[in-house]
Design a protein around this motif. Structure first.
Motif, mmCIF file in Angstrom:
data_model
loop_
_atom_site.group_PDB
_atom_site.id
_atom_site.type_symbol
_atom_site.label_atom_id
_atom_site.label_comp_id
_atom_site.label_asym_id
_atom_site.label_seq_id
_atom_site.Cartn_x
_atom_site.Cartn_y
_atom_site.Cartn_z
ATOM 1 N N UNK A 1 2.341 0.325 -13.042
ATOM 2 C CA UNK A 1 2.653 1.370 -12.080
ATOM 3 C C UNK A 1 1.817 1.254 -10.820
ATOM 4 N N UNK A 2 0.550 0.882 -10.986
ATOM 5 C CA UNK A 2 -0.305 0.682 -9.823
ATOM 6 C C UNK A 2 0.203 -0.492 -8.984
ATOM 7 N N UNK A 3 0.540 -1.589 -9.646
ATOM 8 C CA UNK A 3 1.026 -2.766 -8.923
ATOM 9 C C UNK A 3 2.326 -2.463 -8.177
ATOM 10 N N UNK A 4 3.146 -1.562 -8.747
ATOM 11 C CA UNK A 4 4.409 -1.198 -8.097
ATOM 12 C C UNK A 4 4.221 -0.163 -6.998
ATOM 13 N N UNK A 5 3.024 0.429 -6.885
ATOM 14 C CA UNK A 5 2.757 1.403 -5.839
ATOM 15 C C UNK A 5 3.072 2.830 -6.203
ATOM 16 N N UNK A 6 3.431 3.111 -7.471
ATOM 17 C CA UNK A 6 3.752 4.484 -7.868
ATOM 18 C C UNK A 6 2.537 5.240 -8.384
ATOM 19 N N UNK B 1 -2.842 0.887 -20.955
ATOM 20 C CA UNK B 1 -3.315 0.156 -19.778
ATOM 21 C C UNK B 1 -2.212 -0.673 -19.144
ATOM 22 N N UNK B 2 -1.390 -1.305 -19.944
ATOM 23 C CA UNK B 2 -0.356 -2.183 -19.403
ATOM 24 C C UNK B 2 0.613 -1.413 -18.518
ATOM 25 N N UNK B 3 1.047 -0.236 -18.976
ATOM 26 C CA UNK B 3 2.007 0.557 -18.210
ATOM 27 C C UNK B 3 1.373 1.107 -16.936
ATOM 28 N N UNK C 1 0.823 -1.218 0.000
ATOM 29 C CA UNK C 1 0.000 0.000 0.000
ATOM 30 C C UNK C 1 0.849 1.257 0.000
ATOM 31 N N UNK C 2 2.103 1.151 0.436
ATOM 32 C CA UNK C 2 2.942 2.353 0.480
ATOM 33 C C UNK C 2 4.211 2.219 -0.341
ATOM 34 N N UNK C 3 4.375 1.069 -1.034
ATOM 35 C CA UNK C 3 5.644 0.867 -1.731
ATOM 36 C C UNK C 3 5.750 1.763 -2.948
ATOM 37 N N UNK C 4 6.970 2.177 -3.285
ATOM 38 C CA UNK C 4 7.241 2.844 -4.540
ATOM 39 C C UNK C 4 6.973 4.338 -4.547
ATOM 40 N N UNK C 5 6.471 4.943 -3.456
ATOM 41 C CA UNK C 5 6.225 6.383 -3.464
ATOM 42 C C UNK C 5 6.295 6.920 -2.041
ATOM 43 N N UNK C 6 6.520 8.199 -1.927
ATOM 44 C CA UNK C 6 6.530 8.852 -0.625
ATOM 45 C C UNK C 6 5.160 9.441 -0.348
ATOM 46 N N UNK C 7 4.846 9.607 0.908
ATOM 47 C CA UNK C 7 3.583 10.230 1.288
ATOM 48 C C UNK C 7 3.757 11.744 1.220
ATOM 49 N N UNK C 8 3.713 12.287 -0.009
ATOM 50 C CA UNK C 8 4.012 13.695 -0.222
ATOM 51 C C UNK C 8 2.769 14.516 -0.497
ATOM 52 N N UNK C 9 1.587 13.939 -0.294
ATOM 53 C CA UNK C 9 0.366 14.690 -0.485
ATOM 54 C C UNK C 9 -0.075 14.830 -1.917
ATOM 55 N N UNK C 10 0.610 14.194 -2.847
ATOM 56 C CA UNK C 10 0.222 14.254 -4.255
ATOM 57 C C UNK C 10 -0.437 12.939 -4.642
ATOM 58 N N UNK C 11 -1.671 13.000 -5.094
ATOM 59 C CA UNK C 11 -2.365 11.802 -5.549
ATOM 60 C C UNK C 11 -2.007 11.547 -7.006
ATOM 61 N N UNK C 12 -1.451 10.377 -7.268
ATOM 62 C CA UNK C 12 -1.037 10.016 -8.613
ATOM 63 C C UNK C 12 -2.184 9.288 -9.320
#
Length: 512
Positions: free
Chosen positions: A240-245, A234-236, A33-44
Motif C-alpha cells: 500500500x505504501x509503494x502504491x501511494x495509498x 507487513x506485506x500488504x 509521492x502523490x499517486x493512489x490517493x487524493x490530498x484530502x487532509x487525512x494521513x493514512x
C-alpha cells in the motif's frame, strides 16, 4: 564440519536492493509521492499487526498499533514529541525538587470527551492503580521508586519517590501510562465524529480507527489534523505504501525487514529508529546443557556478530556482546570482551577445541530456538546454524517459547536507564539468574545518589555478563516507511511516534 564460504548464509538482501532500479526515472519518483490517493487532509497510517484499539487497562505488552493509539488518544502527564523529547501532555508544566524525590505536575484546565472536568484526584487514582502491587502493567517494575501519587489541589499532582529517578518523565510518557477513564482518553487526538468519518472516502474508513485533532493556529481559524490508523501484515502495508495509498508504515521489526528492503519505494523512505534494548537469545530451563554457564559462554563466543549484523544491512547497527549498550544514562560505553574484535576465522579453532573439551565423546545437543516469524527470522536461524555447526551443535526452530531451549528477545528499552536491562533478568522473572546480583540490584534501587546507583548497576551487569544470562547481538531493529506527505515524522530512540504535526509542520508537537 568445515564451514566453507558456500555454506554461509547470505545477507537478507543485497545492498543495492534498497534502491529503485536504475531505469526508474526521477519523474516517476516525484509522481509516486502523490499517486493512489487524493490530498484530502487525512494521513493514512499503517501499523504492522492487528487492527489497533484503545486499551483501557494495560495487562500485557501493547501491540504496535495499540501503543500508537494509546499514545495519541490517551496521553500521560507528559508525552513524547516526534524526536522522543519530553513535552507537555495532560500536565502543562512540572517541577522537580532539588533532591529528585518529588515531581509536581500542574494539569491543563481541560475536560474529558463527555465534558466532565479533568481533576487531579481522579488522575492520581488512575496512576496509583497502575503502580499498585496487584497491577499487571508491564512497566510497573520500572516505577518501583515511586512511593505515592497524591492530588494536592484540583489541578496539581505530586509524585513522591524513595530515590531519585532522572528518567521518570521518559517512563511517564510511555503509552502504558496513558490516562484512560471509561474507555476514553485525554487526547491530544479524539475519535472522529460521524460527520468527519462520513466526509472521508469509503476505502479510508474500512476497519482501523479514524481520529482527529483540533489545533488553533495564528493563520487558520480551526484547522483539523486527521489520521486513519489501520493494522495489517507487513506485506500488504508495504504494498500500500509503494502504491501511494498509505503515507506512513510503522512497527517494523527484524522479522519483516526483508519485505521493506525488497520493496520498490523511493530512496530514503525506509527509516530506522535508533532504539536501545535487548536483541538476542535468552536460555530457558528446558535444556539441561544450557544450565552450564560455560556452555552459554561458548555459544555466545561462537556467534559471528559482525557478519550477522552486516547481513541485516541496517545503517548504524553495531554488534555487542554485553547486556548493556552505549548511550545509557550514567554508565558510559560498556567495555566489550576482547574476543569480539577477533575475526571469527581466527577464533574458530579455539572454539572447536573448547567444545571438544566440554562435551567430550557425548552426543552434541540439538537446540530448539524460538525466533521471529518471517524471512528475517529465517535469516537469524541460518546464521546461528552456520556459526554453531563447527561445534557439532544442531539448531531447530521451536514452534513456541514454551518448547524452546533459547528464546529470541526483541524489546525496546522504555527509558535511558540501564536498570531496565538488568531487572529483566532478576531471579523472580528469569529462568536462569545470578543470586549474587539480586542484592546488588536491590541496593541500586534505593541508592541515594546517581554515582552509587550507577556503580551498583555496572557491578550487576558484570555478574550477569559473566554468567551469560543473555546472549546479546545488537540493539533491536525498528523500521518505518515514510512518504513525503508526512514531513513531521522523525526517528526517535523509543520508536514511539506522535501523530501531532505529522502532516502539518506548522503545528507544534509540543502543543497539548
Amino acid at each position: 564440519m568445515n564451514p566453507g564460504l558456500s555454506l554461509e548464509p547470505r545477507p537478507m538482501v543485497m545492498r543495492f536492493s534498497r534502491r529503485l532500479p536504475l531505469f526508474v526515472s526521477l519523474a516517476a519518483l516525484l509522481t509516486c509521492a502523490a499517486c493512489g490517493r487524493d490530498d484530502d487532509g487525512v494521513t493514512q497510517v499503517g501499523v504492522i499487526g492487528p487492527d489497533p484499539k484503545l486499551v483501557e487497562t494495560v495487562t500485557s505488552p501493547l501491540t504496535a498499533g495499540d501503543a500508537l493509539v494509546r499514545s495519541n488518544l490517551a496521553q500521560g502527564l507528559v508525552r513524547f514529541d516526534e524526536r522522543g523529547q519530553i513535552v507537555p501532555g495532560l500536565a502543562e508544566r512540572w517541577n522537580v525538587s532539588d533532591d529528585g524525590l518529588s515531581y509536581i505536575f500542574r494539569l491543563q484546565n481541560s475536560k474529558w470527551p463527555d465534558d466532565r472536568k479533568i481533576k487531579a484526584n481522579e488522575i492520581a487514582r488512575i496512576l496509583s492503580r497502575q503502580l499498585r502491587q496487584v497491577s499487571t502493567n508491564p512497566l510497573k517494575d520500572t516505577m518501583g521508586a515511586v512511593t505515592e501519587v497524591v492530588a494536592m489541589t484540583d489541578r496539581v499532582i505530586e509524585m513522591r519517590l524513595a530515590a531519585p529517578r532522572p528518567n521518570l518523565l521518559q517512563l511517564l510518557a510511555q503509552p502504558e501510562f496513558g490516562l484512560v477513564r471509561a474507555g476514553v482518553g485525554t487526547g491530544p487526538f479524539i475519535p472522529a465524529t460521524a460527520e468527519q468519518v462520513a466526509s472521508a472516502r469509503p476505502e479510508e474508513i474500512e476497519g482501523g480507527m479514524f481520529i482527529t485533532h483540533r489545533i488553533r493556529l495564528a493563520d487558520a481559524k480551526d484547522p483539523i489534523e486527521r489520521a486513519h490508523i489501520i493494522g495489517g501484515d507487513a506485506k500488504a502495508l508495504v504494498a500500500g505504501f509503494a502504491a501511494g495509498t498509505i503515507d506512513l508504515v510503522l512497527g517494523g521489526t527484524v522479522g519483516d525487514l526483508p519485505i521493506a528492503m525488497r520493496a520498490k519505494v523511493p530512496r530514503g523512505a525506509l527509516r530506522f529508529d535508533p532504539v536501545a534494548g535487548l536483541f538476542g537469545l535468552a536460555p530457558t530451563r528446558r535444556s539441561e546443557v544450557l544450565q552450564d554457564e560455560d556452555v552459554r559462554q561458548l555459544l555466545s563466543r561462537a556467534i559471528d556478530r559482525t557478519a550477522l549484523v552486516a547481513g541485516l544491512n541496517v545503517d548504524g547497527l553495531a554488534p555487542r556482546a554485553t547486556l548493556l549498550q552505549p548511550g545509557l544514562l550514567g554508565i558510559g560505553t560498556p567495555q566489550q570482551p576482547a574476543w569480539l574484535a577477533v575475526p571469527m576465522e581466527d577464533r574458530r579453532v579455539g572454539l572447536v577445541a573448547e567444545a571438544n573439551r566440554q562435551f567430550g565423546d557425548t552426543d552434541r545437543p540439538t537446540l530448539r530456538l524460538f525466533l521471529p516469524e518471517g524471512d528475517g527470522g529465517e535469516y537469524l536461524l541460518a546464521r546461528l546454524r552456520f556459526d554453531w555447526a563447527p561445534l557439532g551443535i544442531k539448531v531447530e526452530r521451536a514452534p513456541s517459547a514454551a518448547s524452546a531451549d533459547l528464546v529470541w528477545v526483541d524489546e525496546v528499552a522504555p527509558s535511558s536507564s540501564p536498570a531496565w536491562f538488568l531487572r529483566r533478568f532478576r531471579c523472580d522473572v528469569a529462568p536462569i539468574c545470578v543470586e549474587e546480583a539480586e542484592a546488588v540490584l536491590a541496593g541500586a534501587r534505593t541508592a541515594p545518589s546517581a554515582v552509587l546507583r550507577n556503580g551498583l548497576l555496572l557491578e550487576a551487569a558484570r555478574l550477569m555478563d559473566k554468567a551469560q544470562l543473555f546472549i546479546p547481538i545488537a540493539a533491536p531493529v525498528r523500521w518505518n516507511l515514510v512518504s513525503g506527505r508526512v514531513p513531521g515524522f522523525a526517528e526517535n530512540p523509543f520508536a514511539r511516534h506522535t501523530l501531532v504535526g505529522l502532516a502539518n509542520t506548522k503545528i507544534n508537537a509540543g502543543t497539548p
